[in-house]
Design a protein around this motif. Sequence first.
Motif, short mmCIF file in Angstrom:
data_model
loop_
_atom_site.label_atom_id
_atom_site.label_comp_id
_atom_site.label_asym_id
_atom_site.label_seq_id
_atom_site.Cartn_x
_atom_site.Cartn_y
_atom_site.Cartn_z
N LEU A 8 0.86 -1.19 0.00
CA LEU A 8 0.00 0.00 0.00
C LEU A 8 0.88 1.23 0.00
N ILE A 9 0.68 2.08 -0.99
CA ILE A 9 1.43 3.34 -1.06
C ILE A 9 0.44 4.51 -1.01
N GLY A 10 0.97 5.70 -0.77
CA GLY A 10 0.12 6.88 -0.77
C GLY A 10 0.60 7.88 0.25
N PHE A 11 0.03 9.07 0.16
CA PHE A 11 0.44 10.20 1.00
C PHE A 11 0.12 9.90 2.48
N MET A 12 0.84 10.63 3.36
CA MET A 12 0.56 10.54 4.80
C MET A 12 -0.93 10.81 5.03
N GLY A 13 -1.52 10.05 5.94
CA GLY A 13 -2.90 10.33 6.33
C GLY A 13 -3.98 9.77 5.42
N VAL A 14 -3.61 8.97 4.41
CA VAL A 14 -4.67 8.41 3.55
C VAL A 14 -5.26 7.13 4.15
N GLY A 15 -4.67 6.65 5.23
CA GLY A 15 -5.23 5.47 5.92
C GLY A 15 -4.50 4.17 5.63
N LYS A 16 -3.25 4.26 5.15
CA LYS A 16 -2.52 3.03 4.78
C LYS A 16 -2.41 2.03 5.93
N SER A 71 11.35 -8.51 0.04
CA SER A 71 11.90 -9.85 -0.17
C SER A 71 11.12 -10.90 0.64
N MET A 72 10.20 -10.43 1.50
CA MET A 72 9.38 -11.38 2.26
C MET A 72 8.25 -11.90 1.39
N ARG A 73 7.60 -12.97 1.84
CA ARG A 73 6.50 -13.56 1.08
C ARG A 73 5.19 -13.43 1.86
N ASN A 74 4.13 -13.32 1.11
CA ASN A 74 2.79 -13.36 1.69
C ASN A 74 2.54 -12.26 2.74
N MET A 75 2.91 -11.05 2.37
CA MET A 75 2.84 -9.92 3.30
C MET A 75 1.93 -8.81 2.76
N VAL A 76 1.38 -8.04 3.68
CA VAL A 76 0.83 -6.74 3.32
C VAL A 76 1.88 -5.73 3.77
N ILE A 77 2.39 -4.96 2.82
CA ILE A 77 3.47 -4.02 3.12
C ILE A 77 2.89 -2.61 3.22
N ASP A 78 3.01 -2.04 4.41
CA ASP A 78 2.51 -0.69 4.69
C ASP A 78 3.69 0.26 4.45
N CYS A 79 3.65 0.98 3.33
CA CYS A 79 4.81 1.79 2.93
C CYS A 79 4.71 3.22 3.45
N GLY A 80 5.81 3.76 3.95
CA GLY A 80 5.84 5.17 4.32
C GLY A 80 5.51 6.03 3.09
N GLY A 81 4.96 7.19 3.34
CA GLY A 81 4.46 8.04 2.26
C GLY A 81 5.49 8.46 1.22
N GLY A 82 6.79 8.44 1.61
CA GLY A 82 7.80 8.92 0.67
C GLY A 82 8.57 7.82 -0.04
N VAL A 83 8.12 6.58 0.14
CA VAL A 83 8.81 5.43 -0.46
C VAL A 83 8.95 5.57 -1.98
N VAL A 84 7.92 6.14 -2.61
CA VAL A 84 7.91 6.24 -4.08
C VAL A 84 8.93 7.25 -4.61
N SER A 97 5.19 -7.63 -5.48
CA SER A 97 3.94 -7.12 -4.90
C SER A 97 3.00 -6.51 -5.94
N THR A 98 1.72 -6.61 -5.64
CA THR A 98 0.74 -5.79 -6.34
C THR A 98 0.72 -4.46 -5.57
N ILE A 99 0.92 -3.35 -6.29
CA ILE A 99 1.06 -2.06 -5.61
C ILE A 99 -0.24 -1.27 -5.72
N ILE A 100 -0.80 -0.95 -4.57
CA ILE A 100 -2.09 -0.25 -4.56
C ILE A 100 -1.93 1.13 -3.92
N LEU A 101 -2.36 2.12 -4.67
CA LEU A 101 -2.27 3.51 -4.21
C LEU A 101 -3.57 3.91 -3.52
#
Length: 177
Positions: A8-16, A71-84, A97-101
């Motif tokens: 999950l990617i997106g700006f701070m405060g979007v609810g990631k 590199s992990m498997r079967n995870m939901v990755i909560d990305c910091g807002g500036g990762v992109v 990963s499937t990347i969802i904004l």
Amino acid sequence: MKEDNVALIGFMGVGKTSVALQLSKRLGKGYISTDNLVVKKAGKPISRIFEEDGEIRFRELEIEAVKEAASMRNMVIDCGGGVVLNWINVEYLKRSSTIILLKARPEIILKRISKCKEVRPLLKDLRLENLVRLLKFREPFYERAADYAIDSSNLSIGKVVDEVIKLYESSSYEKQR
Ligand code: S3P
């Protein structure tokens, strides 16, 4: 199936984070946060990393954290807002990963951030105009990185989770064919 992570990617405060925690339960996947990994690596909170070591050091640790999470498997990755902001992060994520904004309108983001206790060094001066400026700058980075996007402005956490699951399952189906 190659892409068994959901990032999950997106700006701070979007609810990631709220979405990622529910999503991991619903999909039976693990939860990992790049911010938490950075804090563990640095041995101090994000606000202190920014203050004492600067944003560049934070971004270096973030690259290590994204590499580890991706590199992990079967995870939901909560990305910091500036990762992109660093394309290498997006490359790591895309491999596994499937990347969802997650998006939200600036007024909604401001409301959510104002209610939150967490210190966000890049939004210390919490004015709508600052937030809009940063959001505008970041938008192309988010759009370029994402496989799918969801606007969470008018949705409950549960509804966003439903939408993510629909997208993730349809993408898994297409990739299997
Ligand atoms: C940042 C977002 C924060 C955290 C750091 C920098 C950013 O994470 O990584 O304060 O640059 O957008 P959240 O998006 O989880 O708030």
